[in-house]
Design an enzyme around this catalytic site. Structure first.
Site, mmCIF file in Angstrom:
data_model
loop_
_atom_site.group_PDB
_atom_site.id
_atom_site.type_symbol
_atom_site.label_atom_id
_atom_site.label_comp_id
_atom_site.label_asym_id
_atom_site.label_seq_id
_atom_site.Cartn_x
_atom_site.Cartn_y
_atom_site.Cartn_z
ATOM 1 N N ASP A 39 42.982 -1.349 -15.182
ATOM 2 C CA ASP A 39 44.006 -1.074 -14.175
ATOM 3 C C ASP A 39 43.517 -0.016 -13.208
ATOM 4 O OD1 ASP A 39 45.931 -2.819 -15.172
ATOM 5 O OD2 ASP A 39 46.826 -1.317 -16.471
ATOM 6 N N ASP A 76 41.699 -4.853 -20.438
ATOM 7 C CA ASP A 76 42.616 -4.613 -19.337
ATOM 8 C C ASP A 76 42.035 -3.472 -18.520
ATOM 9 O OD1 ASP A 76 44.905 -4.828 -17.765
ATOM 10 O OD2 ASP A 76 46.064 -3.469 -19.023
ATOM 11 N N ARG A 83 39.090 -12.110 -20.888
ATOM 12 C CA ARG A 83 40.507 -11.877 -20.574
ATOM 13 C C ARG A 83 41.126 -13.146 -20.016
ATOM 14 N NH1 ARG A 83 44.117 -7.731 -18.317
ATOM 15 N NH2 ARG A 83 46.089 -8.841 -18.186
ATOM 16 N N ARG A 143 44.995 -8.481 -25.539
ATOM 17 C CA ARG A 143 43.935 -8.824 -24.589
ATOM 18 C C ARG A 143 42.603 -8.217 -24.994
ATOM 19 N NH1 ARG A 143 47.378 -6.246 -20.021
ATOM 20 N NH2 ARG A 143 48.807 -7.357 -21.324
#
Length: 165
Positions: A97, A95, A83, A92
């Site tokens: 989160d 990811d 990344r 990407r």
């Protein structure tokens, strides 16, 4: 142990493999235990320009790590999987989160909890609802109400389980 929920997404360099490698890395985090994994969902990209579709999922991770230490680990996993932070909402490899961390409500330069755009992302809400053992977010928001307001759009449950690589 604190119950945390993490969204996973990838649209580069074999996205399914990227998600599987991320699950393996999450399993290896210190003082943590991977409890639930959602199915994999395919979604159209939100970001700029031509991009491949994303594969998305969510996991529940119970941990003794504090919120910032967990965030640091998530960012290390992202970097280890290639990344790079460039264009906002661009393509990407991975990811990760942090959606919420127990009942913690926080907003500062490093971390906002619950995740500030959770309510507008069907590709996060659907996998989250699949594995969540609560119908309310830490701030009291009803998860089913958010789902009802958020269009499914071009979201597709691939039917694949999120396993390790």
């Amino acid at each position: 142990m604190i119950a945390t929920y993490i969204a996973l997404g990838s649209n580069l360099d074999q996205p399914l493999l990227q998600l599987q490698l991320a699950v393996r890395a999450l399993r290896a985090l210190p003082t943590s235990r991977l409890v639930h994994r959602s199915s994999i969902y395919r979604s159209a990209p939100v970001g700029p320009g031509e991009q491949p579709d994303y594969l998305n999922a969510a996991v529940r991770l119970d941990t003794r790590l504090d919120a910032l230490a967990l965030l640091d680990h998530l960012q290390r996993i992202e970097r280890a999987q290639g990344r790079t932070r460039g264009r906002r909402w661009g393509p990407r490899t991975l990811d990760l989160d942090l959606l919420f961390y127990g009942d913690l409500i926080r907003s500062d330069v490093r971390l906002t909890l619950p995740h500030p755009r959770l309510h507008e992302r069907n590709f996060v809400l659907y996998p989250l609802r699949e594995i969540s053992d609560t119908s309310r977010l830490p701030d009291g928001t009803d998860l089913d109400t958010l789902l009802a307001r958020c269009q499914a759009g071009v979201l597709e449950n691939t039917g694949e389980a999120l396993g390790d690589a």
